[in-house]
Scaffold this motif. Structure first.
Motif, PDB file in Angstrom:
ATOM      1  N   ARG A   1       0.837  -1.198   0.000  1.00  0.00           N
ATOM      2  CA  ARG A   1       0.000   0.000   0.000  1.00  0.00           C
ATOM      3  C   ARG A   1       0.880   1.259   0.000  1.00  0.00           C
ATOM      4  O   ARG A   1       0.590   2.225  -0.692  1.00  0.00           O
ATOM      5  CB  ARG A   1      -0.926  -0.016   1.213  1.00  0.00           C
ATOM      6  N   THR A   2       1.962   1.216   0.762  1.00  0.00           N
ATOM      7  CA  THR A   2       2.857   2.370   0.864  1.00  0.00           C
ATOM      8  C   THR A   2       3.426   2.763  -0.491  1.00  0.00           C
ATOM      9  O   THR A   2       3.466   3.942  -0.840  1.00  0.00           O
ATOM     10  CB  THR A   2       3.994   2.069   1.857  1.00  0.00           C
ATOM     11  N   ALA A   3       3.852   1.773  -1.271  1.00  0.00           N
ATOM     12  CA  ALA A   3       4.405   2.053  -2.601  1.00  0.00           C
ATOM     13  C   ALA A   3       3.334   2.655  -3.510  1.00  0.00           C
ATOM     14  O   ALA A   3       3.604   3.600  -4.266  1.00  0.00           O
ATOM     15  CB  ALA A   3       4.981   0.783  -3.211  1.00  0.00           C
ATOM     16  N   ALA A   4       2.121   2.133  -3.439  1.00  0.00           N
ATOM     17  CA  ALA A   4       1.028   2.664  -4.262  1.00  0.00           C
ATOM     18  C   ALA A   4       0.681   4.090  -3.842  1.00  0.00           C
ATOM     19  O   ALA A   4       0.396   4.941  -4.691  1.00  0.00           O
ATOM     20  CB  ALA A   4      -0.196   1.764  -4.157  1.00  0.00           C
ATOM     21  N   GLU A   5       0.710   4.364  -2.549  1.00  0.00           N
ATOM     22  CA  GLU A   5       0.421   5.722  -2.077  1.00  0.00           C
ATOM     23  C   GLU A   5       1.487   6.708  -2.532  1.00  0.00           C
ATOM     24  O   GLU A   5       1.186   7.866  -2.836  1.00  0.00           O
ATOM     25  CB  GLU A   5       0.280   5.735  -0.556  1.00  0.00           C
ATOM     26  N   GLN A   6       2.735   6.264  -2.614  1.00  0.00           N
ATOM     27  CA  GLN A   6       3.804   7.133  -3.121  1.00  0.00           C
ATOM     28  C   GLN A   6       3.553   7.478  -4.587  1.00  0.00           C
ATOM     29  O   GLN A   6       3.691   8.620  -4.996  1.00  0.00           O
ATOM     30  CB  GLN A   6       5.172   6.458  -2.953  1.00  0.00           C
ATOM     31  N   ARG A   7       3.158   6.494  -5.370  1.00  0.00           N
ATOM     32  CA  ARG A   7       2.830   6.746  -6.784  1.00  0.00           C
ATOM     33  C   ARG A   7       1.622   7.665  -6.894  1.00  0.00           C
ATOM     34  O   ARG A   7       1.554   8.516  -7.789  1.00  0.00           O
ATOM     35  CB  ARG A   7       2.582   5.418  -7.504  1.00  0.00           C
ATOM     36  N   ALA A   8       0.666   7.522  -5.973  1.00  0.00           N
ATOM     37  CA  ALA A   8      -0.510   8.391  -5.972  1.00  0.00           C
ATOM     38  C   ALA A   8      -0.085   9.853  -5.848  1.00  0.00           C
ATOM     39  O   ALA A   8      -0.640  10.722  -6.529  1.00  0.00           O
ATOM     40  CB  ALA A   8      -1.455   8.005  -4.838  1.00  0.00           C
ATOM     41  N   LYS A   9       0.902  10.122  -5.023  1.00  0.00           N
ATOM     42  CA  LYS A   9       1.398  11.500  -4.886  1.00  0.00           C
ATOM     43  C   LYS A   9       1.930  12.016  -6.217  1.00  0.00           C
ATOM     44  O   LYS A   9       1.691  13.164  -6.585  1.00  0.00           O
ATOM     45  CB  LYS A   9       2.488  11.570  -3.818  1.00  0.00           C
ATOM     46  N   GLU A  10       2.629  11.159  -6.949  1.00  0.00           N
ATOM     47  CA  GLU A  10       3.158  11.549  -8.262  1.00  0.00           C
ATOM     48  C   GLU A  10       2.021  11.841  -9.240  1.00  0.00           C
ATOM     49  O   GLU A  10       2.152  12.702 -10.106  1.00  0.00           O
ATOM     50  CB  GLU A  10       4.038  10.441  -8.828  1.00  0.00           C
ATOM     51  N   LEU A  11       0.921  11.101  -9.108  1.00  0.00           N
ATOM     52  CA  LEU A  11      -0.233  11.283  -9.992  1.00  0.00           C
ATOM     53  C   LEU A  11      -1.155  12.406  -9.516  1.00  0.00           C
ATOM     54  O   LEU A  11      -2.155  12.697 -10.154  1.00  0.00           O
ATOM     55  CB  LEU A  11      -1.039   9.977 -10.080  1.00  0.00           C
ATOM     56  N   GLN A  12      -0.823  12.990  -8.390  1.00  0.00           N
ATOM     57  CA  GLN A  12      -1.605  14.068  -7.780  1.00  0.00           C
ATOM     58  C   GLN A  12      -3.002  13.608  -7.372  1.00  0.00           C
ATOM     59  O   GLN A  12      -3.993  14.314  -7.559  1.00  0.00           O
ATOM     60  CB  GLN A  12      -1.655  15.295  -8.690  1.00  0.00           C
ATOM     61  N   CYS A  13      -3.053  12.380  -6.846  1.00  0.00           N
ATOM     62  CA  CYS A  13      -4.262  11.873  -6.203  1.00  0.00           C
ATOM     63  C   CYS A  13      -3.808  11.369  -4.838  1.00  0.00           C
ATOM     64  O   CYS A  13      -2.649  11.525  -4.471  1.00  0.00           O
ATOM     65  CB  CYS A  13      -4.932  10.775  -7.037  1.00  0.00           C
ATOM     66  N   SER A  14      -4.694  10.777  -4.083  1.00  0.00           N
ATOM     67  CA  SER A  14      -4.292  10.280  -2.766  1.00  0.00           C
ATOM     68  C   SER A  14      -4.876   8.905  -2.523  1.00  0.00           C
ATOM     69  O   SER A  14      -5.848   8.500  -3.161  1.00  0.00           O
ATOM     70  CB  SER A  14      -4.747  11.245  -1.672  1.00  0.00           C
ATOM     71  N   GLY A  15      -4.246   8.189  -1.603  1.00  0.00           N
ATOM     72  CA  GLY A  15      -4.738   6.885  -1.212  1.00  0.00           C
ATOM     73  C   GLY A  15      -4.255   5.770  -2.113  1.00  0.00           C
ATOM     74  O   GLY A  15      -3.410   5.955  -2.990  1.00  0.00           O
ATOM     75  N   ALA A  16      -4.795   4.597  -1.863  1.00  0.00           N
ATOM     76  CA  ALA A  16      -4.481   3.394  -2.638  1.00  0.00           C
ATOM     77  C   ALA A  16      -5.641   2.426  -2.477  1.00  0.00           C
ATOM     78  O   ALA A  16      -6.380   2.497  -1.495  1.00  0.00           O
ATOM     79  CB  ALA A  16      -3.186   2.765  -2.136  1.00  0.00           C
TER      80      ALA A  16
END
Length: 71
Positions: free
Chosen positions: A32-47
């Protein structure tokens, strides 16, 4: 959905453009942590869980919108 199932869907010609399919396959993470980091790059939040793996953003609809805006 695991990577094998995703590969089968893509091979069957599911209605995803090749770049969209590649983005989705690259955005599946073991934690989940890795997906949440990518979410920040995509300018969304969560996973959200996709089978045993995780994808960025709150849900798939938000993820698709974020990826389409990333291009």
């Amino acid at each position: 959905m695991n990577r094998f199932a995703l590969a089968l869907l893509l091979a069957a010609g599911v209605c995803l453009g090749s770049s969209d399919a590649r983005a989705q396959a690259n955005d599946m993470f073991p934690s989940r942590t890795a997906a949440e980091q990518r979410a920040k790059e995509l300018q969304c939040s969560g996973a959200f869980a996709m089978g045993k793996e995780w994808m960025p953003c709150q849900n798939f609809d938000v993820y698709e919108k974020a990826v389409s805006q990333e291009k």
